[in-house]
Design a protein around this motif. Structure first.
Motif, mmCIF file in Angstrom:
data_model
loop_
_atom_site.group_PDB
_atom_site.id
_atom_site.type_symbol
_atom_site.label_atom_id
_atom_site.label_comp_id
_atom_site.label_asym_id
_atom_site.label_seq_id
_atom_site.Cartn_x
_atom_site.Cartn_y
_atom_site.Cartn_z
ATOM 1 N N SER A 226 26.031 44.047 30.247
ATOM 2 C CA SER A 226 25.819 42.619 30.482
ATOM 3 C C SER A 226 25.554 41.894 29.161
ATOM 4 O O SER A 226 25.946 40.734 29.010
ATOM 5 N N ASP A 227 24.913 42.573 28.217
ATOM 6 C CA ASP A 227 24.729 41.968 26.883
ATOM 7 C C ASP A 227 26.076 41.672 26.239
ATOM 8 O O ASP A 227 26.251 40.667 25.558
ATOM 9 N N SER A 228 27.030 42.583 26.464
ATOM 10 C CA SER A 228 28.326 42.455 25.794
ATOM 11 C C SER A 228 29.052 41.180 26.221
ATOM 12 O O SER A 228 29.976 40.735 25.551
ATOM 13 N N LEU A 229 28.641 40.618 27.353
ATOM 14 C CA LEU A 229 29.252 39.369 27.797
ATOM 15 C C LEU A 229 28.689 38.181 27.019
ATOM 16 O O LEU A 229 29.320 37.143 26.912
ATOM 17 N N ASP A 230 27.494 38.352 26.480
ATOM 18 C CA ASP A 230 26.824 37.239 25.802
ATOM 19 C C ASP A 230 26.900 37.323 24.290
ATOM 20 O O ASP A 230 26.808 36.330 23.597
ATOM 21 N N MET B 29 34.057 39.331 37.316
ATOM 22 C CA MET B 29 33.237 38.151 37.603
ATOM 23 C C MET B 29 33.258 37.188 36.417
ATOM 24 O O MET B 29 33.303 35.980 36.592
ATOM 25 N N ARG B 30 33.199 37.778 35.248
ATOM 26 C CA ARG B 30 33.199 36.984 34.027
ATOM 27 C C ARG B 30 34.497 36.181 33.910
ATOM 28 O O ARG B 30 34.488 34.996 33.582
ATOM 29 N N LEU C 254 37.240 30.961 34.183
ATOM 30 C CA LEU C 254 38.311 30.103 34.702
ATOM 31 C C LEU C 254 37.736 28.913 35.463
ATOM 32 O O LEU C 254 38.204 27.784 35.329
ATOM 33 N N ILE C 255 36.714 29.171 36.249
ATOM 34 C CA ILE C 255 36.117 28.101 37.039
ATOM 35 C C ILE C 255 35.424 27.094 36.120
ATOM 36 O O ILE C 255 35.551 25.881 36.309
ATOM 37 N N GLN D 94 39.469 44.940 43.992
ATOM 38 C CA GLN D 94 38.258 45.229 43.230
ATOM 39 C C GLN D 94 37.151 44.252 43.617
ATOM 40 O O GLN D 94 36.000 44.634 43.804
ATOM 41 N N LEU D 95 37.540 43.002 43.753
ATOM 42 C CA LEU D 95 36.579 41.965 44.096
ATOM 43 C C LEU D 95 36.020 42.206 45.497
ATOM 44 O O LEU D 95 34.815 42.133 45.718
ATOM 45 N N HIS D 96 36.907 42.538 46.433
ATOM 46 C CA HIS D 96 36.455 42.825 47.789
ATOM 47 C C HIS D 96 35.509 44.000 47.809
ATOM 48 O O HIS D 96 34.492 43.983 48.485
ATOM 49 N N LYS D 97 35.858 45.019 47.014
ATOM 50 C CA LYS D 97 35.012 46.207 46.953
ATOM 51 C C LYS D 97 33.639 45.843 46.400
ATOM 52 O O LYS D 97 32.616 46.274 46.908
ATOM 53 N N ALA D 98 33.658 45.014 45.358
ATOM 54 C CA ALA D 98 32.397 44.605 44.733
ATOM 55 C C ALA D 98 31.545 43.836 45.728
ATOM 56 O O ALA D 98 30.335 44.036 45.818
#
Ligand SMILES: [Zn+2]
Length: 85
Positions: free
Chosen positions: A13-17, A48-49, A54-55, A72-76
């Protein structure tokens, strides 16, 4: 959650920031190669990122998920529901 998993998920999660250091990237990569749980979490996080980005940019029209991403999203989301109930 195992200590190693806890650390790996924090790095993911750090890697996203922020950019991870070389050492952190190696630790994360190594852990992901061994741990399928964290690999799934990492994939979901990235997905999710992408959607968030995009949003945020108002590129709704570009939000076209591949079949694999959709699954993948449904699974998540399923996992998320299961964790709650
Ligand atoms: Zn793990």
């Amino acid at each position: 959650m195992k200590q190693a998993c806890h650390y790996a998920s924090r790095l993911a999660s750090d890697s996203l920031d922020r950019p991870l250091s070389l050492w952190e990237r190696l630790r994360l990569k190594l852990h992901l190669s061994m741990c399928s749980n964290c690999r799934n979490c990492d994939n979901n996080l990235k997905l999710m990122r992408q959607i968030n980005t995009l949003i945020r940019k108002n590129h709704y029209g570009q939000l076209r998920l591949s079949e694999q991403q959709r699954q993948q999203l449904h699974k998540a989301l399923d996992q998320h529901d299961n964790a709650i109930h």
